[in-house]
Design an enzyme around this catalytic site. Structure first.
Site, PDB file in Angstrom:
ATOM      1  N   CYS A  78       0.828  -1.211   0.000  1.00  0.00           N
ATOM      2  CA  CYS A  78       0.000   0.000   0.000  1.00  0.00           C
ATOM      3  C   CYS A  78       0.866   1.266   0.000  1.00  0.00           C
ATOM      4  O   CYS A  78       1.472   1.572  -1.015  1.00  0.00           O
ATOM      5  CB  CYS A  78      -0.988  -0.064   1.163  1.00  0.00           C
ATOM      6  SG  CYS A  78      -2.454   0.888   0.821  1.00  0.00           S
ATOM      7  N   HIS A 171      -3.297  -5.024   1.836  1.00  0.00           N
ATOM      8  CA  HIS A 171      -2.616  -5.224   3.131  1.00  0.00           C
ATOM      9  C   HIS A 171      -2.544  -6.707   3.484  1.00  0.00           C
ATOM     10  O   HIS A 171      -3.413  -7.214   4.196  1.00  0.00           O
ATOM     11  CB  HIS A 171      -3.389  -4.488   4.233  1.00  0.00           C
ATOM     12  CG  HIS A 171      -3.182  -3.027   4.247  1.00  0.00           C
ATOM     13  ND1 HIS A 171      -2.323  -2.393   5.112  1.00  0.00           N
ATOM     14  CD2 HIS A 171      -3.714  -2.054   3.480  1.00  0.00           C
ATOM     15  CE1 HIS A 171      -2.339  -1.093   4.895  1.00  0.00           C
ATOM     16  NE2 HIS A 171      -3.180  -0.850   3.904  1.00  0.00           N
ATOM     17  N   GLU A 173      -0.822  -8.168   5.604  1.00  0.00           N
ATOM     18  CA  GLU A 173      -0.593  -8.382   7.045  1.00  0.00           C
ATOM     19  C   GLU A 173      -1.898  -8.382   7.842  1.00  0.00           C
ATOM     20  O   GLU A 173      -1.898  -8.725   9.021  1.00  0.00           O
ATOM     21  CB  GLU A 173       0.374  -7.312   7.590  1.00  0.00           C
ATOM     22  CG  GLU A 173      -0.225  -5.940   7.863  1.00  0.00           C
ATOM     23  CD  GLU A 173      -0.516  -5.100   6.614  1.00  0.00           C
ATOM     24  OE1 GLU A 173      -0.365  -5.622   5.484  1.00  0.00           O
ATOM     25  OE2 GLU A 173      -0.931  -3.942   6.770  1.00  0.00           O
TER      26      GLU A 173
END
Ligand code: GLN
EC number: 4.3.3.6
Length: 188
Positions: A78, A171, A173
């Site tokens: 991002c 994202h 994560e």
């Protein structure tokens, strides 16, 4: 066990570190340039690219980061994608130009236009479905001939790599799936 640096100036760096540790590797929070020495790889996380870039310059980290990026695998997610791009709109200072992509920031709209969807990822010929979380995500609007597409969402390229640099507009994560981090650590 690999030592993975996570640029930890602003944004979503802690979740990246957790994922690295869950995969059995060591995560190093990179808050100043000295923290990069001894790292094998680096993650540039999501957050606010303008803020992170300004902090990099204020803390005198740009040269060290540039050298590191030239010689080690780096994943940008991002805002991290924006910082690694050749060019992006409305940045206070130039990005690192480590991957030949042109980026439009906030291209999907505002925070409330954030969304989750499934994407098909090409891990060097081995395909896998992943859930992708898009938060005020950037769009890759043009890419150079050296850039390999790893995943699209609808028409848009959302995951790409050029040699040892890999970028995601989402994202990774924020889900339970460590496949992208695993690929980054073991295959890139
Ligand atoms: N919109 C942010 C930027 O332009 C990126 C958002 C994110 O990292 N989730 O930097």
């Amino acid at each position: 066990m690999a030592r993975i640096g996570v640029l930890a100036l602003q944004g979503d760096f802690e979740k990246h570190s957790l994922m690295i540790e869950q995969l059995g590797h060591q995560a190093v929070a990179v808050k100043k340039k000295e923290h990069l020495s001894g790292c094998d790889r680096l993650i540039m996380p999501g957050g606010e690219s303008t803020a992170i870039l300004k902090l990099i310059d204020r803390l005198g980290m740009r040269d060290t980061l540039e050298k590191f990026i030239a010689g080690h695998p780096v994943m940008g997610t991002c805002a991290g994608l924006i910082m690694l791009a050749r060019q992006a709109d409305r940045l206070p200072v130039p990005p690192f130009a480590a991957i030949d992509i042109l980026v439009q920031r906030n291209a999907y709209g505002r925070q409330i236009d954030s969304f989750i969807d499934r994407i098909d990822v090409d891990f060097d010929g081995c395909n896998k479905q992943m859930e992708a979380v898009f938060i005020r995500a950037p769009k890759i609007v043009a890419l150079g001939p050296e850039v390999r597409v790893m995943a699209r969402h609808k028409q848009d390229v959302v995951l790409a790599r050029q040699k040892h640099i890999m970028v995601a507009s989402f994202h990774p994560e924020l889900t339970e799936d460590g496949a992208l981090h695993d690929f980054f650590i073991n295959k890139l």
